[in-house]
Structures are given as structure tokens and as C-alpha cells.
Design a protein around this motif. Structure first.
Motif, PDB file in Angstrom:
ATOM      1  N   PHE A  45       0.849  -1.186   0.000  1.00 41.01           N
ATOM      2  CA  PHE A  45       0.000   0.000   0.000  1.00 41.01           C
ATOM      3  C   PHE A  45       0.891   1.245   0.000  1.00 41.01           C
ATOM      4  N   TYR A  46       0.362   2.335  -0.539  1.00 42.38           N
ATOM      5  CA  TYR A  46       1.092   3.595  -0.460  1.00 42.38           C
ATOM      6  C   TYR A  46       0.117   4.751  -0.371  1.00 42.38           C
ATOM      7  N   LYS A  47       0.613   5.883   0.143  1.00 39.15           N
ATOM      8  CA  LYS A  47      -0.199   7.095   0.202  1.00 39.15           C
ATOM      9  C   LYS A  47       0.071   7.901  -1.064  1.00 39.15           C
ATOM     10  N   PRO A  48      -0.950   8.091  -1.900  1.00 42.11           N
ATOM     11  CA  PRO A  48      -0.745   8.838  -3.144  1.00 42.11           C
ATOM     12  C   PRO A  48      -0.146  10.220  -2.887  1.00 42.11           C
ATOM     13  N   ASP A  49       0.768  10.602  -3.753  1.00 38.59           N
ATOM     14  CA  ASP A  49       1.464  11.882  -3.628  1.00 38.59           C
ATOM     15  C   ASP A  49       1.962  12.267  -5.018  1.00 38.59           C
ATOM     16  N   VAL A  50       2.043  13.546  -5.276  1.00 36.14           N
ATOM     17  CA  VAL A  50       2.499  13.991  -6.598  1.00 36.14           C
ATOM     18  C   VAL A  50       3.923  13.536  -6.887  1.00 36.14           C
ATOM     19  N   LYS A  51       4.675  13.234  -5.841  1.00 37.96           N
ATOM     20  CA  LYS A  51       6.068  12.814  -6.028  1.00 37.96           C
ATOM     21  C   LYS A  51       6.204  11.307  -6.239  1.00 37.96           C
ATOM     22  N   LEU A  52       5.102  10.573  -6.110  1.00 41.00           N
ATOM     23  CA  LEU A  52       5.169   9.118  -6.175  1.00 41.00           C
ATOM     24  C   LEU A  52       4.143   8.584  -7.176  1.00 41.00           C
ATOM     25  N   GLU A  53       4.646   8.092  -8.302  1.00 49.33           N
ATOM     26  CA  GLU A  53       3.772   7.594  -9.368  1.00 49.33           C
ATOM     27  C   GLU A  53       3.935   6.081  -9.518  1.00 49.33           C
ATOM     28  N   LEU A  54       2.859   5.329  -9.344  1.00 49.60           N
ATOM     29  CA  LEU A  54       2.903   3.878  -9.524  1.00 49.60           C
ATOM     30  C   LEU A  54       2.928   3.553 -11.012  1.00 49.60           C
ATOM     31  N   LYS A  55       3.937   2.785 -11.427  1.00 46.02           N
ATOM     32  CA  LYS A  55       4.093   2.426 -12.838  1.00 46.02           C
ATOM     33  C   LYS A  55       3.569   1.033 -13.143  1.00 46.02           C
TER      34      LYS A  55
END
Length: 345
Positions: A287-297
Motif C-alpha cells: 500500500f502507499y499514500k498517493p502523492d504527486v512525487k510518487l507515481e505507480l508504474k
């Protein structure tokens, strides 16, 4: 000639700047089944699979430090022998490996009486701090077995499957899984306020509410049960995203089973806890907390494409993406690999 040289230099400078602004971050969730001791050559296989995934951050479950050893030290040394630098600190039950420096590590939810744990590390990834959490939640009161006709703590066969939703939820909340997730959510909220990115990987010993849906209520021995599993719901309420279901939202075409994995080097009776049932489930997550610096590819299942159901080895025919093992698979779980773009603002 000078103009060509200048142009090439500008291209290199632009490329260098672009490279600095975005980094690929590969995150692996890996239950290593008692440090690989249940499979011949299992420890070496753990090392080989870590190298093959090119993982940057690794959440480990079932860290034991047998006979007074320090698994973190062993792993770092073994990877160093293969030419790879990783960082790790001693922990219990859950552990963390990182290609990037660990600023601080703590037992956020310490293991007690074998009721699960969460290890937390603050990791400096080229100037960006990531709060990385490794979870191995309580394996007792494992309510996913009840609809399948087995007790969730003794794994003895019941007289009949339990499909009453209130009874299942009550049994589920008798575990310590919800306590651990509650501690995680509270701590991660503080880290988020400090501007840190949040990633959680772990073996939850509990399915997802996005997997036990109406469309498959009569598959995998759900026996008609559609269940709002507590902890994935609580994580979503707190704003966290399940990487696998973000990329593959359909649990029918992409069930994403991670347990029980077929391991051809292990006897079936050591792989099947409810031998007369189909207890395939997705219990390992990132799981991750969405953030503009973190894009799931992308995200994939790392491990064998076979599972165990009703005391038989079967090959999955789903559309799930698999990264198959190199040779020896060291565990009875499948791992999860998520790839992110980490962007600098």
C-alpha cells in the motif's frame, strides 16, 4: 564542429537534469518463510531472488534471527558478496532491506507472543525521506478459513463452513491485526505531516474487501460470503492505495493470489493448512499514500504461477502477471513487486 559539440553537451546536461528529477523505485514485499529454512538452499534463493528483482526497498516477513544470529547482517554481507550494497538493521519478525541509507529504524508495533509486528524505517532516497513500513500481521484468528470450513487458529476442520458475516467479523477482530494497522495509520499520519512519503508492505494474514466480492462469492470456497475485510477498508479510509488493485481492479481476471504458493520442493502437507478446501487468497500487499512525487508504474506477482488448492498443485490460468523464480523458490508465499517513479519537485 563546435556547434555539434555544444549541442551534444546541452543534450547531456538536459538528460542529466531529467535523470535527477525522477528515480525508479522498486519495492518488494517478501515473506521469506522462516528465513528460507523450510526449503533446501532457501537462504541462498532469497539472496538470488532479491538480486533478480533489482528491488530498492524490501519488506521482509518471518525474520527469526535463529541461534542468536542477526539476519540483517547476514543478508547485507551475502548481497555484498554478489556486488550489491544494501542497508539493514536488526529486527524481529519483520525486517527491512534498502539500497538507500536508513536514517532511523524502530519496532513500531513490536512482536509479542507471536501476534505480528510492524517495523518502520525512515529512508533517504536521494534527499527524499520515505517512511517505509514492513508488516507481518497476527496469524491467529485467521477468519478467512471460517467460510472454508476450518478453524482460524487451530486449522481443524469444522462441522460446517461459517458464513454468518457477524461471526466472521467478530472472529477477525479477535486478532491483533487491527491493532497493528491502527498503530500504523496513526504513526504514518505524523510522518505525512512532516512531508514524508509513505509505503507499507506486508503479509496481512487477512484478505482484501476488494477480493471477496459478489462476482466470486461462489468461487475459491467463499461459500456465498461477500466480506468487508476490516484492515484493507481501514487503510482505504485513511487514504491508502492497494498497488495491485490500482493496476488490476478486477479480482476475477486478476485474483492475484499470494498464498498458498505451490513450491515443488516442499511436501504438500506442509503447504496446505486446510487440505480439503480451496483457500487461495491475496494476503500479501503493498500500500502507499498517493502523492504527486510518487507515481505507480507497474505491479506484479513474483514467484511461481502455481498454487495449492484442495491438497493439489495447480497452475493458475488467470491474467495475473508473474515474474517466475530463477530456480529454487524459498517460501510458501508469493511476493509482490511494485515499481514507482519517484519525482523531485
Amino acid at each position: 564542429m563546435n556547434k555539434i559539440f555544444t549541442l551534444l553537451l546541452l543534450v547531456l546536461i538536459v538528460a542529466s537534469c531529467m535523470e535527477k528529477k525522477e528515480v525508479e523505485l522498486r519495492v518488494l514485499q517478501f515473506n521469506i518463510w522462516q528465513e528460507g529454512t523450510k526449503v533446501d538452499n532457501g537462504y541462498n534463493a532469497i539472496i538470488d531472488e532479491i538480486v533478480s528483482t533489482k528491488a530498492d526497498l524490501i519488506a521482509l516477513s518471518e525474520v527469526r534471527n535463529y541461534d542468536g544470529s542477526n539476519l540483517a547482517t547476514r543478508l547485507v554481507a551475502s548481497l555484498k558478496e554478489k556486488g550489491f550494497t544494501y542497508y539493514s538493521q536488526k529486527s524481529q519478525d519483520t525486517g527491512i532491506l534498502s539500497k538507500y541509507p536508513i536514517v532511523n529504524q524502530e519496532a513500531l508495533y513490536p512482536v509479542k507472543d507471536d501476534h505480528g509486528s510492524i517495523t518502520k524505517a525512515l529512508i533517504d532516497v536521494n534527499g527524499t525521506t520515505i517512511a517505509f513500513y514492513s508488516a507481518h500481521l497476527d496469524y491467529l484468528n485467521c477468519a478467512l478459513y471460517l467460510p472454508r470450513g476450518y478453524d482460524g487458529s487451530t486449522w481443524e476442520k469444522l462441522d460446517a463452513p461459517i458464513t454468518d458475516l457477524n461471526a466472521i467479523k467478530e472472529a477477525n477482530l479477535a486478532s491483533k491485526r487491527d491493532d497493528a494497522i491502527r498503530v500504523f495509520i496513526a504513526d504514518a499520519k505524523k510522518e505525512e505531516k512532516k512531508g514524508r512519503l509513505i509505503i507499507l508492505g506486508g503479509d496481512f494474514n487477512e484478505p482484501s474487501h476488494r477480493d471477496w466480492v459478489n462476482e466470486n462469492r461462489n468461487k475459491y470456497d467463499h461459500n456465498g460470503a461477500v466480506i468487508d475485510w476490516h484492515n484493507t477498508i481501514e487503510l482505504e479510509k485513511a487514504g491508502y492505495t492497494d498497488t495491485y488493485r490500482e493496476i488490476f481492479p478486477n479480482p476475477i481476471s486478476h485474483p492475484g493470489f499470494t498464498y498458498p504458493a505451490d513450491n515443488p520442493l516442499v511436501d504438500l502437507n506442509k503447504l496446505a493448512w486446510s487440505p480439503e478446501a480451496d483457500d487461495r487468497d491475496r494476503i500479501d500487499f503493498i500500500f502507499y499514500k498517493p502523492d504527486v512525487k510518487l507515481e505507480l508504474k507497474e505491479v506484479s506477482i513474483h514467484g511461481p504461477n502455481g498454487s495449492v488448492a484442495r491438497n493439489k498443485r495447480i497452475v493458475e490460468t488467470t491474467q495475473d502477471p508473474f515474474i517466475l523464480p530463477l530456480d529454487v523458490w524459498p517460501t510458501d508465499h508469493k511476493a509482490v513487486l511494485a515499481v514507482f517513479n519517484l519525482k523531485k519537485q
